[in-house]
Scaffold this motif. Structure first.
Motif, short mmCIF file in Angstrom:
data_model
loop_
_atom_site.label_atom_id
_atom_site.label_comp_id
_atom_site.label_asym_id
_atom_site.label_seq_id
_atom_site.Cartn_x
_atom_site.Cartn_y
_atom_site.Cartn_z
N ALA A 132 0.84 -1.21 0.00
CA ALA A 132 0.00 0.00 0.00
C ALA A 132 0.87 1.26 0.00
O ALA A 132 0.58 2.23 -0.70
N ILE A 133 1.96 1.23 0.76
CA ILE A 133 2.86 2.39 0.80
C ILE A 133 3.57 2.53 -0.55
O ILE A 133 3.69 3.64 -1.09
N ALA A 134 4.03 1.41 -1.09
CA ALA A 134 4.77 1.44 -2.36
C ALA A 134 3.92 2.07 -3.46
O ALA A 134 4.40 2.88 -4.25
N GLU A 135 2.63 1.71 -3.49
CA GLU A 135 1.75 2.25 -4.52
C GLU A 135 1.62 3.76 -4.42
O GLU A 135 1.49 4.44 -5.43
N ARG A 136 1.67 4.27 -3.22
CA ARG A 136 1.48 5.72 -3.05
C ARG A 136 2.77 6.52 -3.06
O ARG A 136 2.75 7.74 -3.00
N THR A 137 3.90 5.84 -3.12
CA THR A 137 5.16 6.58 -3.09
C THR A 137 5.98 6.32 -4.35
O THR A 137 7.08 6.88 -4.47
N ALA A 138 5.47 5.51 -5.24
CA ALA A 138 6.22 5.12 -6.45
C ALA A 138 7.59 4.54 -6.08
O ALA A 138 8.60 4.81 -6.72
N LEU A 139 7.60 3.75 -5.02
CA LEU A 139 8.80 3.01 -4.63
C LEU A 139 8.49 1.53 -4.72
O LEU A 139 7.32 1.13 -4.82
N ALA A 140 9.53 0.70 -4.67
CA ALA A 140 9.33 -0.75 -4.62
C ALA A 140 9.17 -1.17 -3.16
O ALA A 140 9.77 -0.54 -2.28
N VAL A 149 -3.03 -3.11 9.64
CA VAL A 149 -4.27 -2.89 8.86
C VAL A 149 -4.74 -1.43 8.97
O VAL A 149 -5.24 -0.86 8.00
N ALA A 150 -4.53 -0.84 10.15
CA ALA A 150 -4.94 0.56 10.32
C ALA A 150 -4.14 1.47 9.39
O ALA A 150 -4.70 2.36 8.72
N ALA A 151 -2.85 1.25 9.33
CA ALA A 151 -1.99 2.12 8.52
C ALA A 151 -2.32 1.96 7.03
O ALA A 151 -2.36 2.95 6.29
N ALA A 152 -2.56 0.72 6.60
CA ALA A 152 -2.87 0.50 5.19
C ALA A 152 -4.17 1.22 4.81
O ALA A 152 -4.30 1.77 3.71
N ALA A 153 -5.14 1.22 5.72
CA ALA A 153 -6.40 1.92 5.45
C ALA A 153 -6.19 3.43 5.48
O ALA A 153 -6.72 4.17 4.64
N ALA A 154 -5.40 3.90 6.44
CA ALA A 154 -5.21 5.34 6.62
C ALA A 154 -4.50 5.97 5.42
O ALA A 154 -4.84 7.08 5.00
N ILE A 155 -3.52 5.28 4.89
CA ILE A 155 -2.74 5.88 3.80
C ILE A 155 -3.58 5.99 2.52
O ILE A 155 -3.29 6.82 1.65
#
Ligand SMILES: *Cc1c(COP(=O)(O)O)cnc(C)c1O
Length: 372
Positions: A84-92, A272-278
């Motif tokens: 989820a973070i990778a998708e929003r930061t254009a990182l691997a 799970v909270a962080a993935a939803a929050a981002i």
């Protein structure tokens, strides 16, 4: 009485020498403590830069949904969250490490890279946890004063670098001043530093920044600079209580840090909270807007009261109260308003005030006018 006091030791086991040099972290007073100590019902906490809107409602739902799974160990690799973070930061995902708050990342970086006698360079005053990690490992912190108006002084930072320097810590916007390092200055710093120096770029407050020439640091990670960007879910995402943050860096840096990470460092609810929050863009946007309005409200109120402040790109404002700062801070506390004294940073004439709801900001300004 503590059974292990230095005067009356019941055991002879020596702690590591580094522990004698550690300065204890002084967190913002919790609400319940002020309620109990001072017998005040309504207590407003503007001391820890928490999100006054609360957590993302989507994060709360995700936590609820996950509760029946609590008997399971969390995912040691935090695969879904890293994706989820990778998708929003254009990182691997391989360029990301998820940690038990940003604070854990700081300890892990210290454990991974710092030997006794190494040096870290950090502008001063700043977030105390860089020094904590260094001291824990027996490394030495070299403070670099800010220029006028708490502006970053890149030349002074570069001059402080020696052969022993392992880490340069840049907090932008800086805690407790709210001042940011412009993008071209960050680039100049990164290009001038020897490649054996790792840069910790603490972007805990990046989401609040509205300046066009700000960089959240991730572009430099993508380009392969020896930079690790710290992010946290404690601030704009409103999840300080559940403890989750992450680091973003070139893959080999992440791989090294993973060697010292405990397997289950981030609990399942936090993941799970962080993935939803981002993914909750509405919550992020609403939080930013509330913050910008609150900041304007505080500036206007402070101007009317005749107090100075430092222009902030963050969710807190460093207010210059003058020689009376300690008395005023105490008076605020007795009116049920918790702010952070600047004294811990050597800023004795200042307090750091987190931006709250419009009502909270109003009550803070009202109390301030009574105490003037
Ligand atoms: C709040 C904060 C962090 C991280 O906090 P965690 O709650 O541990 O995620 C990191 N750096 C700065 C400057 C902060 O203010």
């Amino acid at each position: 009485m503590s059974p292990i006091s230095s005067s009356d030791r019941i055991f002879e086991v020596e702690t590591r020498q580094a522990l004698g040099k550690l300065k204890p972290y002084s967190p913002g007073k919790p609400i319940w403590e002020v309620q109990e100590e001072l017998g005040i019902e309504r207590v407003i906490k503007l001391a820890s830069n928490e999100n006054p809107l609360g957590a993302s409602p989507k994060a709360l739902e995700a936590v609820q949904r996950f509760l029946p799974e609590l008997h399971r160990y969390p995912d040691a690799q935090a695969v879904h969250l890293r994706k989820a973070i990778a998708e929003r930061t254009a990182l691997a995902p391989e360029q990301l490490i998820v940690t038990n708050g940003g604070d854990e990342l700081l300890t892990l970086i210290s454990e991974t890279f710092l030997e006794a006698g190494d040096e870290i360079v950090a502008p001063s005053p700043t977030f105390s946890e860089y020094e904590f990690g260094a001291t824990l490992m027996g490394a030495v912190t070299v403070p670099v004063p800010f220029a006028d108006g708490f502006r970053f002084d890149v030349d002074a930072i570069l001059s402080a670098v020696t052969e022993r320097t392992k880490l340069v810590c840049i907090c932008s916007p800086n805690n407790p001043t709210g001042v940011y390092l412009p993008q071209d200055e960050l680039r100049r710093l990164l290009d001038a530093l020897p490649k054996r120096v790792l840069v910790l770029y603490d972007a805990a407050y990046s989401h609040y920044v509205t300046a066009e020439d700000y960089s959240n640091g991730l572009e430099f990670v993508r380009k392969g600079y020896p930079v690790i960007v710290l992010q946290t879910f404690s601030k704009i995402f409103g999840l300080a209580g559940i403890r989750v943050g992450f680091g973003a860096a070139p893959e080999d840096i992440i791989r090294s840090i993973l060697q010292v990470k405990e397997p289950f460092n981030v609990n399942a609810l936090a993941q799970v909270a962080a993935a939803a929050a981002i993914a909750d863009e509405d919550h992020i946007k609403a939080s930013c807007e509330m913050n910008s309005q609150g900041r304007a409200q505080l500036y206007e109120g402070l101007r009317k009261l005749g107090y100075g402040w430092t222009e902030s790109m963050s969710n807190f404002v460093l207010v210059h109260l003058g020689p009376d700062a300690a008395r005023i801070g105490d008076g605020l506390l007795h009116r049920g308003i918790i702010v952070r004294s600047g004294a811990a940073w050597g800023l004795h004439e200042y307090v750091r005030v987190s931006i709250g709801t419009a009502e909270e900001n109003g009550l803070f300004l009202e109390a301030l006018s009574e105490l003037r």
